[in-house]
Design an enzyme around this catalytic site. Structure first.
Site, short mmCIF file in Angstrom:
data_model
loop_
_atom_site.label_atom_id
_atom_site.label_comp_id
_atom_site.label_asym_id
_atom_site.label_seq_id
_atom_site.Cartn_x
_atom_site.Cartn_y
_atom_site.Cartn_z
N ASP A 42 49.96 31.39 43.19
CA ASP A 42 51.17 32.28 43.14
C ASP A 42 52.23 31.24 43.31
O ASP A 42 52.52 30.67 44.24
CB ASP A 42 51.53 33.46 44.32
CG ASP A 42 50.38 34.52 44.13
OD1 ASP A 42 49.91 34.67 45.34
OD2 ASP A 42 50.25 34.89 43.31
N ASP A 182 47.70 43.45 41.22
CA ASP A 182 47.97 42.27 42.26
C ASP A 182 49.03 42.95 43.20
O ASP A 182 50.16 43.16 42.75
CB ASP A 182 48.64 41.29 41.47
CG ASP A 182 48.84 39.88 42.48
OD1 ASP A 182 49.57 39.16 42.06
OD2 ASP A 182 48.58 40.07 43.61
C1 DX5 Z 1 53.00 38.78 45.60
C2 DX5 Z 1 51.60 37.99 44.89
C3 DX5 Z 1 50.41 38.53 45.39
C4 DX5 Z 1 50.19 38.68 47.11
C5 DX5 Z 1 48.96 39.59 47.18
O1 DX5 Z 1 54.15 38.18 44.87
O2 DX5 Z 1 51.70 37.56 43.53
O3 DX5 Z 1 49.28 37.67 44.98
O4 DX5 Z 1 50.30 37.43 47.51
O5 DX5 Z 1 48.88 39.71 48.62
P1 DX5 Z 1 48.52 41.06 49.35
O6 DX5 Z 1 46.84 41.32 48.52
O7 DX5 Z 1 48.27 40.77 50.84
O8 DX5 Z 1 49.45 42.25 48.83
#
Ligand code: DX5
Length: 229
Positions: A42, A182
């Site tokens: 990310d 996501d």
């Molecule tokens: C948020 C990111 C995601 C996040 C997902 O902007 O793009 O990838 O890290 O984390 P969880 O699965 O904890 O929601």
């Protein structure tokens, strides 16, 4: 030969945002051993989203620790600027946000020119139609199921009709395109997203916070998604 209507293979991919950043390379090796299909980085610039993470050099440093494909999720305002650096760092897929690209069609072409597969992401408020004219340029569409910027947020279930609409657009065009979701993906939410038409699932908290470990978490998510087929 898979057709547009053949269910695409389920893929489980971690977001490394919850990982211990002081040992990110080792974390990538542990995720590979746990059986994930790819690893998502990310990338946040503190402008497109109110958070700041890492750039291509950190991803490049992790490349020697794992073989699985890497993808860069660019939550940045000017994705064209550093785009080739992510490919050089070892990312086979680069994801840009439709909301960040004035010339999305051109930017997706730049990703292909740099030698990577292209993908486009949609924030929760952005309609599916925003990708209608670039589906032939991408390997994947990412439908955000949280507002981007942070891990550990609640899954937005009202994104499922959008996932279904994107899947219909792909099938109607006879294209071979993955749909990734996501944000807030967990054993409690993955089946809804899979039934709507998603096949690639990003998970951060659900993987790293499972008391039974990464392998158990990966297997459980995969089994739940496969069971919807
Ligand atoms: C948020 C990111 C995601 C996040 C997902 O902007 O793009 O990838 O890290 O984390 P969880 O699965 O904890 O929601």
């Amino acid at each position: 030969m898979p057709t547009a209507s053949t269910p695409r293979p389920v893929q489980i991919a971690p977001s490394v945002l919850p990982a211990d950043m002081s040992r990110l390379g080792e974390a990538c090796a542990e995720l590979e051993q746990a059986g994930v299909d790819r690893i998502q980085f990310d990338v946040m610039d503190g402008r497109f989203v109110p958070n700041l993470t890492f750039g291509p050099d950190v991803i490049a440093a992790c490349r020697k620790h794992a073989e699985v494909p890497f993808e860069a999720h660019l939550m940045v305002e000017q994705p064209d600027e550093l785009l080739p650096r992510y490919v050089e760092a070892g990312c086979r897929l680069v994801i840009v946000h439709a909301e960040a690209c004035t010339h999305l069609h051109r930017t997706l072409g730049h990703i292909a020119d740099a030698g990577a597969a292209a993908a486009v992401a949609l924030n929760p408020a952005t309609p599916a139609v925003a990708v209608a004219h670039v589906l032939d340029l991408v390997e994947m569409v990412l439908v955000m199921t949280v507002n981007p910027g942070f891990g550990g947020q609640a899954y937005i279930g009202t994104m499922e009709p959008k996932v279904a609409k994107v899947r219909r657009m792909i099938v109607e065009r006879g294209l071979d395109v993955d749909i990734e979701v996501d944000g807030g993906i967990s054993p409690a939410t993955i089946e809804g997203a899979a039934r709507a038409g998603a096949n690639v699932f990003i998970a951060g908290s659900a993987l790293f916070r499972d008391p039974e470990g990464l392998t158990h978490a990966t297997d459980e998510l995969r089994a739940l998604a496969d069971a919807t087929r």
